[in-house]
Design a protein around this motif. Sequence first.
Motif, PDB file in Angstrom:
ATOM      1  N   LEU A 109     -72.949 -19.525  43.598  1.00 56.91           N
ATOM      2  CA  LEU A 109     -73.143 -19.077  42.220  1.00 56.91           C
ATOM      3  C   LEU A 109     -73.313 -20.254  41.258  1.00 56.91           C
ATOM      4  CD1 LEU A 109     -73.343 -16.372  40.766  1.00 56.91           C
ATOM      5  CD2 LEU A 109     -70.909 -16.510  40.267  1.00 56.91           C
ATOM      6  N   GLY A 110     -72.830 -21.409  41.650  1.00 51.58           N
ATOM      7  CA  GLY A 110     -72.999 -22.594  40.815  1.00 51.58           C
ATOM      8  C   GLY A 110     -74.460 -22.941  40.589  1.00 51.58           C
ATOM      9  N   LEU A 111     -75.312 -22.565  41.546  1.00 49.92           N
ATOM     10  CA  LEU A 111     -76.749 -22.820  41.397  1.00 49.92           C
ATOM     11  C   LEU A 111     -77.335 -21.980  40.271  1.00 49.92           C
ATOM     12  CD1 LEU A 111     -77.813 -22.819  45.173  1.00 49.92           C
ATOM     13  CD2 LEU A 111     -77.422 -24.804  43.694  1.00 49.92           C
ATOM     14  N   GLY A 115     -78.938 -23.366  36.854  1.00 50.60           N
ATOM     15  CA  GLY A 115     -80.365 -23.228  37.094  1.00 50.60           C
ATOM     16  C   GLY A 115     -81.126 -22.554  35.971  1.00 50.60           C
ATOM     17  N   LYS A 116     -82.238 -21.924  36.361  1.00 49.01           N
ATOM     18  CA  LYS A 116     -83.145 -21.331  35.368  1.00 49.01           C
ATOM     19  C   LYS A 116     -82.521 -20.153  34.621  1.00 49.01           C
ATOM     20  CE  LYS A 116     -85.385 -18.342  38.799  1.00 49.01           C
ATOM     21  NZ  LYS A 116     -86.659 -17.982  39.467  1.00 49.01           N
ATOM     22  N   SER A 117     -81.505 -19.519  35.231  1.00 47.91           N
ATOM     23  CA  SER A 117     -80.848 -18.384  34.589  1.00 47.91           C
ATOM     24  C   SER A 117     -79.549 -18.784  33.884  1.00 47.91           C
ATOM     25  CB  SER A 117     -80.544 -17.294  35.638  1.00 47.91           C
ATOM     26  OG  SER A 117     -81.726 -16.810  36.222  1.00 47.91           O
ATOM     27  N   LYS A 118     -79.406 -20.059  33.581  1.00 44.14           N
ATOM     28  CA  LYS A 118     -78.158 -20.567  33.005  1.00 44.14           C
ATOM     29  C   LYS A 118     -77.773 -19.830  31.726  1.00 44.14           C
ATOM     30  CE  LYS A 118     -75.948 -24.753  31.232  1.00 44.14           C
ATOM     31  NZ  LYS A 118     -76.102 -26.209  30.989  1.00 44.14           N
ATOM     32  N   ALA A 119     -78.728 -19.643  30.809  1.00 47.28           N
ATOM     33  CA  ALA A 119     -78.414 -19.005  29.521  1.00 47.28           C
ATOM     34  C   ALA A 119     -77.937 -17.565  29.734  1.00 47.28           C
ATOM     35  CB  ALA A 119     -79.638 -19.028  28.612  1.00 47.28           C
ATOM     36  N   LEU A 170     -79.735 -10.208  37.306  1.00 44.31           N
ATOM     37  CA  LEU A 170     -80.425 -11.436  36.911  1.00 44.31           C
ATOM     38  C   LEU A 170     -81.703 -11.625  37.715  1.00 44.31           C
ATOM     39  CD1 LEU A 170     -77.617 -14.139  36.498  1.00 44.31           C
ATOM     40  CD2 LEU A 170     -79.062 -13.182  34.714  1.00 44.31           C
ATOM     41  N   GLY A 171     -82.671 -12.276  37.094  1.00 42.96           N
ATOM     42  CA  GLY A 171     -83.911 -12.566  37.805  1.00 42.96           C
ATOM     43  C   GLY A 171     -83.714 -13.538  38.953  1.00 42.96           C
ATOM     44  N   ASP A 172     -82.665 -14.329  38.872  1.00 48.17           N
ATOM     45  CA  ASP A 172     -82.370 -15.302  39.919  1.00 48.17           C
ATOM     46  C   ASP A 172     -81.797 -14.572  41.142  1.00 48.17           C
ATOM     47  OD1 ASP A 172     -81.253 -17.307  41.545  1.00 48.17           O
ATOM     48  OD2 ASP A 172     -81.023 -18.622  39.817  1.00 48.17           O
ATOM     49  N   GLU A 173     -82.520 -14.580  42.243  1.00 51.39           N
ATOM     50  CA  GLU A 173     -82.113 -13.860  43.449  1.00 51.39           C
ATOM     51  C   GLU A 173     -80.799 -14.379  44.010  1.00 51.39           C
ATOM     52  OE1 GLU A 173     -82.802 -10.799  46.299  1.00 51.39           O
ATOM     53  OE2 GLU A 173     -83.678 -11.263  44.343  1.00 51.39           O
ATOM     54  N   THR A 174     -80.489 -15.636  43.704  1.00 50.23           N
ATOM     55  CA  THR A 174     -79.240 -16.215  44.215  1.00 50.23           C
ATOM     56  C   THR A 174     -78.028 -15.437  43.721  1.00 50.23           C
ATOM     57  OG1 THR A 174     -80.240 -18.412  44.296  1.00 50.23           O
ATOM     58  CG2 THR A 174     -77.845 -18.321  44.340  1.00 50.23           C
TER      59      THR A 174
END
Length: 237
Positions: A109-111, A115-119, A170-174
């Motif tokens: 989850l740190g990624l 990452g791009k979904s930080k906000a 979130l858009g981030d699949e991670t």
Amino acid sequence: MEILLVGTIHLGETPDIHTLAEDDKKKYSDVHFKQLAADIAKFQADQVFVEYPFELHKQLNAIYHSAEVNEDFKENEVYQIGFRLAKMLRHDAIYAVDWHEEPEESINLGLVAAGKSKAEYEEIMEPIKAGMKTLSSIIQQYDIIKLYKYINSREYILNDHKVYLDLMQLGDETAFEWVSKYWYYRNLRIVRNIKRSIRPETKRAVILYGGGHNYLLKQLLEDDQSLKVIHYGDWSE
């Protein structure tokens, strides 16, 4: 079988977000933890399950029966609440049921947080931070029963679980991979460990676990219709 589920804040050193500031932790003494344990003891549980590695059950019980306990371990809620409760009930053992291995690096989850979904990630985590501020304000009243009733209230539990539901969107699949392949998986493993540890003669049990697990543990345990789970916030003797 009845289970009293007691969500807790983490009292020892942990990276978990459900952790109080050091100044807040210092506001509670042995007197407060004895008071909380005594209140939970009224449930008259036959077993006490705690957040400690399942494979270290024997090690945990060696500590439970030891006259000398490491000072760092004494800070932990397992000792401060779990041990006190089990000893008040004169139990010969306490039960370690946790599973907590590090997730694969690719689903860390740190990624997402960096990452791009930080906000979006930081926005999702705001309710948790707000909840910790509310806890801090309750702590100033030095009423540990009130504090734990709030941690185990429907409002707190639903707000906490919403964080995981939002992360999955979130858009981030991670983030989705972390929630599904780590968080849900971990809670499923914990429930399996609990069910494997229930003695045949047990009619009542207490589960003391980090507050973030409250929603899923109740849901997953009650998939077994032989189990009735009560949140500490809803329970009165």
